[in-house]
Write a protein that holds these residues in place. Structure first.
Motif, short mmCIF file in Angstrom:
data_model
loop_
_atom_site.label_atom_id
_atom_site.label_comp_id
_atom_site.label_asym_id
_atom_site.label_seq_id
_atom_site.Cartn_x
_atom_site.Cartn_y
_atom_site.Cartn_z
N TYR A 163 7.59 6.89 -0.59
CA TYR A 163 8.15 5.59 -0.24
C TYR A 163 9.68 5.65 -0.18
O TYR A 163 10.30 5.09 0.72
N LYS A 168 5.09 4.80 -5.38
CA LYS A 168 4.34 5.91 -4.78
C LYS A 168 5.29 6.98 -4.22
O LYS A 168 6.38 6.67 -3.73
N GLU A 169 4.80 8.21 -4.26
CA GLU A 169 5.55 9.30 -3.63
C GLU A 169 5.56 9.09 -2.13
O GLU A 169 4.55 8.73 -1.52
N ASP A 210 0.82 -1.21 0.00
CA ASP A 210 0.00 0.00 0.00
C ASP A 210 0.85 1.26 0.00
O ASP A 210 0.50 2.25 -0.63
N LYS A 211 1.97 1.25 0.69
CA LYS A 211 2.80 2.45 0.79
C LYS A 211 3.82 2.57 -0.35
O LYS A 211 4.39 3.63 -0.56
N SER A 212 4.02 1.46 -1.08
CA SER A 212 5.09 1.47 -2.09
C SER A 212 4.62 1.54 -3.54
O SER A 212 5.24 2.21 -4.36
N ASP A 237 2.17 2.41 -6.72
CA ASP A 237 1.13 3.33 -7.18
C ASP A 237 -0.17 2.55 -7.42
O ASP A 237 -0.14 1.41 -7.90
N ASP A 238 -1.30 3.17 -7.11
CA ASP A 238 -2.59 2.48 -7.21
C ASP A 238 -2.98 2.16 -8.66
O ASP A 238 -3.80 1.28 -8.90
N ASP A 283 11.82 10.30 -4.85
CA ASP A 283 11.05 11.55 -4.80
C ASP A 283 11.89 12.73 -5.29
O ASP A 283 11.41 13.60 -6.03
N GLU A 287 13.37 3.16 -9.68
CA GLU A 287 12.03 2.58 -9.48
C GLU A 287 12.05 1.07 -9.76
O GLU A 287 11.42 0.29 -9.04
#
Length: 866
Positions: free
Chosen positions: A430, A427-428, A409-411, A413-414, A435, A525
């Protein structure tokens, strides 16, 4: 003269002569020479030539769409070798290095789009030595690994039965097994299995031991110590998987050794005749028992339910545990609905774990895993309310996997892209470095986006454009009509037909910043993705354990839903040698009928006074449906399902045999009758007192007296030597005379005559049919009236001639009953009929019978004597 690249291709092809090589060239996989010709034909793609002078045939497919082309080739029995570029072509000094990274065969395909969602894709391995066989079955994606060993008086038939149970796509066999043309044809033609031959060295016992210890650890191998044939088969199976995948298959972390007698034995003929998972009509699911029972909401549950149907249980405790769970679900509508709501969008975690290990997963697979895990806490909460033993066990075994959910969930992207090397998946927040690079790239792009507006204002060129392409990078484009207005700091980069492209020192700096940032960002990434994947791989045992719990819940829920929809009842499972069914129904026929009421029937058979039911009646009246429904009700009961009946008491059955219909096997030189007799021989040699025999029209493939004699002898043999519960349908009315033997009873399908027509009443009652009604059935089938009339004339003449010249004594002399167990004397058909008539007269109450009834009875007795 071959080019260096063609020489490189030929070196690889020499190692894989019987494979189709997919040779990576840039954005395409190319095939050359014979491979190209095969690929062009099978895939319907253009055959070209890279070198017009040497005329080397070639055909290619885009690398991003290769899976669908590979699946088509593999489905047609080809094996495909993937040969990848092992270095960046931009950095290669000479010829790009290439190597084989994967081999794809029918039993090792990992493209989920090419597989049936609710059916395992098994690879099987068979090692034969004398009458002993070692067998293993592996599903590469789900990680299932099953092992067994068979020693039998009918070894090939028993092995074929096991293979039919698992329906593998590919089978590896050793030379001794390959020598049997019968066995090979059964695999390739009857079971549609792709056969791969390996020599005995491939099954080396020491090599197998090392492989198995490496894969499962030594302490886990205790269950198969001393099972050298199973050992060698499973070792060869692992070797083949390792050779084809070129990586460590750590998701195959456990195996199951099973004995075939742990489950009800169903041979190939029985599976086919009962239409368990494939219909006789077209081989599809519709019209099968699986079609009726499958209400599963997940692919995992669908595969497990299929396995349950293929392997009915013999352990009464396990059967009752399943029954109790189904009963609890059936009795609680809201519990069922709550579970259905949670199972709706569960993804195939079992196969996704295989994708993780095989290296073909992407970020969207991670999201599928996350979204599935998100439902686990609620499923577990629902299970906490259950009282049945099996449901409580599932509750205790299920892991919520909260830590894996948090990680994903934290890493990730949805809504990540399909590709994993072009960024946009992390995800931003992580990873701070990711970032930072993302901000740099974004700020650079923002500066360039503003550059166009600024330069238009500064130069006064309203048509000025700032653009980008992969060859020249960022540029400023000015049309010819405005070239006089170009500032001095613009540096010409490219001339176009309609204008010029320029760069500036400042633009070059930002281009370097953006491109470097994006390249580094994509790399970072991808590295983060790989770390997350590696962490998920470590958690595969936990993922598989919870996935299995979900599949069991889904399968039990499916059986409960089928029971609720179709008005099934809980059967009583016993250890008695007795089957008692009140108002039983055929589960498939009942569901298939539209606008017609299914007629239920009772059944009572055992191993003593009701051992063999001889069933007579016309064709199409329902004899075969009735017998099949008994077999299916027994099978359903032993998978833990409720059954279509008013009440049922089922004594455990070790095997179900069916002899229903027959077809020529001309390729093997076997006629219909030979096939029938071969099947009958197998049944008589392998049935036990715990078996259920479904025999339909035994002996009909030869002359009347030969067939009648065989059918008679078969019934005698079953009664005397096997003592198995048997349903025996026949058109030989002479067999009804056997009712005078202990354990044999007559039943008939009722019909109603209306003039020259008949109506099928579909009801089974005690007694025997007085005739076959063949001509009436022929008329119903649409035979021309002239043919029907002529048939009636011929039948009348034949019956008259028989009565005048032969009588029934001819048939009696052709078929004699073996010794009556109650007497030392031989009995003829006539004497049996006379005894039957005497019994009827003795039981008659002359004080209550009316004159009309007496005349009717006298007429009936006379007809029976004739």
């Amino acid at each position: 003269m071959d080019t260096p690249m063609i020489r490189q291709y030929k070196e690889i092809k020499a190692k894989y002569k019987d494979y189709i090589i997919f040779f990576r060239l840039g954005d395409f996989y190319e095939m050359f020479f014979e491979d190209a010709e095969i690929g062009s034909k099978e895939l319907e793609i253009t055959l070209t030539s890279r070198d017009p002078e040497n005329k080397v045939p070639m055909a290619g497919v885009p690398y991003h769409a290769a899976d669908q082309y590979i699946a088509r080739l593999v489905s047609r029995g080809y094996k495909v070798v993937i040969c990848e570029q092992m270095e960046d072509p931009k950095l290669a000094k000479d010829l790009v290095k290439r190597d084989v990274v994967k081999i794809i065969t029918p039993g090792t395909i990992t493209d989920m789009n090419a597989l049936e969602d609710k059916k395992n894709n098994f690879l099987s391995c068979i090692f034969k030595s004398g009458d002993s066989f070692g067998l293993s079955f592996a599903d590469l994606l789900t990680g299932e690994f099953l092992i067994t060993e068979l020693i039998s008086s009918h070894p090939y038939q028993e092995v074929i039965n096991e293979i039919a149970k698992f329906q593998p796509r590919e089978c590896i066999i050793n030379g001794e097994a390959y020598k049997s043309e019968f066995f090979r044809k059964k695999l390739e033609e009857d079971l549609n299995v792709f056969v791969t031959l390996k020599n005995d060295d491939y099954f080396d016992e020491n090599d197998s031991r090392e492989l198995l210890i490496s894969q499962f650890h030594e302490e886990k191998l205790e269950s198969i110590l001393g099972k050298q044939f199973a050992f060698r088969a499973s070792g060869a199976c692992l070797k083949y998987l390792n050779e084809t995948q070129k990586l460590s298959l750590i998701h195959i972390n456990s195996f199951k050794f099973y004995e075939s007698n742990n489950f009800m034995v169903l041979d190939v003929s029985c599976r086919r005749n009962l239409e368990l998972t494939e219909s006789l009509k077209d081989g599809r699911k519709t019209g099968t028992l699986l079609w009726v029972l499958d209400n599963t909401l997940t692919s995992m549950g669908g595969r497990l339910l299929r396995n349950w149907i293929e392997q009915p249980l013999l352990d009464i405790v396990k059967i009752q545990e399943r029954q109790d769970a189904v009963e609890e679900l059936l009795g609680n509508y809201f519990l069922r609905e709550d579970l259905k709501e949670q199972l709706k969008n569960i993804y195939d975690i079992e196969r996704l774990t295989g994708k993780l290990v095989c290296g073909n997963c992407n970020a969207r697979d991670f999201i599928a895993i996350k979204n599935t895990i998100q439902k686990f806490p609620q499923i577990k909460k629902i299970l906490s309310e259950c009282k049945s033993k099996l449901m409580i066990h599932l509750y205790n075994q299920m892991d919520n996997l909260e830590d894996i959910y948090v990680l994903l969930d934290k890493s990730i992207d949805d809504d990540p892209p399909l590709t994993i090397k072009e960024g946009g998946i992390i995800k931003e927040g992580y990873d701070p470095e990711i970032d930072k690079l993302r901000r740099a790239a974004h700020e650079g792009k923002t500066w360039i986006a503003d550059l166009e507006r600024k330069e238009k204002d500064r130069t006064g060129i309203k048509s000025l454009k700032v653009g980008f392409n992969k060859v020249f990078g960022y540029y400023i484009e000015v049309t010819k009509s405005n070239l006089s207005m170009v500032p001095e700091n613009y540096i010409r980069k490219q001339t176009l037909a309609g204008g010029e492209r320029y760069i500036t020192e400042e633009l070059k700096e930002y281009e370097t910043l953006i491109l470097n940032a994006e390249e580094r960002l994509q790399g970072m990434e991808y590295e983060a993705f790989c770390r997350i994947r590696d962490e998920l791989i470590k958690q595969i045992p936990r993922l598989k354990k919870s996935a299995y719990c979900v599949s069991v819940v889904d399968s039990l829920l499916s059986l409960a839903e089928a029971s609720a929809k179709n008005n099934y009842v809980k059967p009583e499972i016993t250890l008695k040698d007795e089957i008692h069914i009140e108002e039983g129904r055929h589960p498939v026929v009942e569901k298939s009928q539209k606008g017609e009421l299914f007629i239920p029937n009772d059944t009572h058979i055992n191993c003593s006074d009701s051992m063999i039911s001889v069933i007579t009646g016309p064709n199409m009246a329902g004899k075969s449906t009735y017998m099949r429904q008994v077999a299916l009700i027994v099978l359903m009961a032993q998978i833990g399902c409720f059954v279509p009946a008013k009440r049922a008491e089922i004594g455990l059955v070790d095997r179900i045999f069916t002899r229903i219909g027959a077809s020529d096997n001309l390729a093997s030189g076997q006629s219909t009758f030979m096939v029938e007799m071969s099947e009958m021989a197998y049944i008589l040699k392998n049935a036990t007192a715990k078996s259920l025999l479904i025999l339909d029209e035994v002996g009909r493939g030869t002359s009347t007296f030969d067939g009648l004699s065989i059918a008679w002898a078969v019934i005698e043999y079953i009664r005397k030597n096997i003592k198995a519960k048997t349903l025996f349908a026949t058109h030989y009315h002479e067999l009804t005379a056997l009712k005078n033997m202990a354990g044999i009873k007559n039943y008939k399908i009722t019909v109603k005559e209306r003039g020259e027509d008949i109506i099928f009443l579909r009801k089974i009652i005690a007694g025997e049919a007085d005739k076959s009604y063949g001509i009436q059935v022929a008329k119903l089938a649409g035979l021309p009236n002239a043919v029907v009339r002529r048939a009636r004339e011929l039948l009348t003449g034949m019956e008259k001639k028989r009565d005048e010249e032969m009588g029934l004594t001819a048939a009696a002399s052709a078929v004699s009953v073996r010794r009556d167990p109650e007497s030392d004397n031989q009995i003829s058909l006539d004497s049996l009929k006379e005894r039957d008539i005497l019994d009827t007269i003795k039981s008659l109450d002359i004080n209550t019978i009316t004159p009309l009834e007496a005349l009717n009875l006298l007429y009936s007795l006379k007809q029976r004597l004739q």
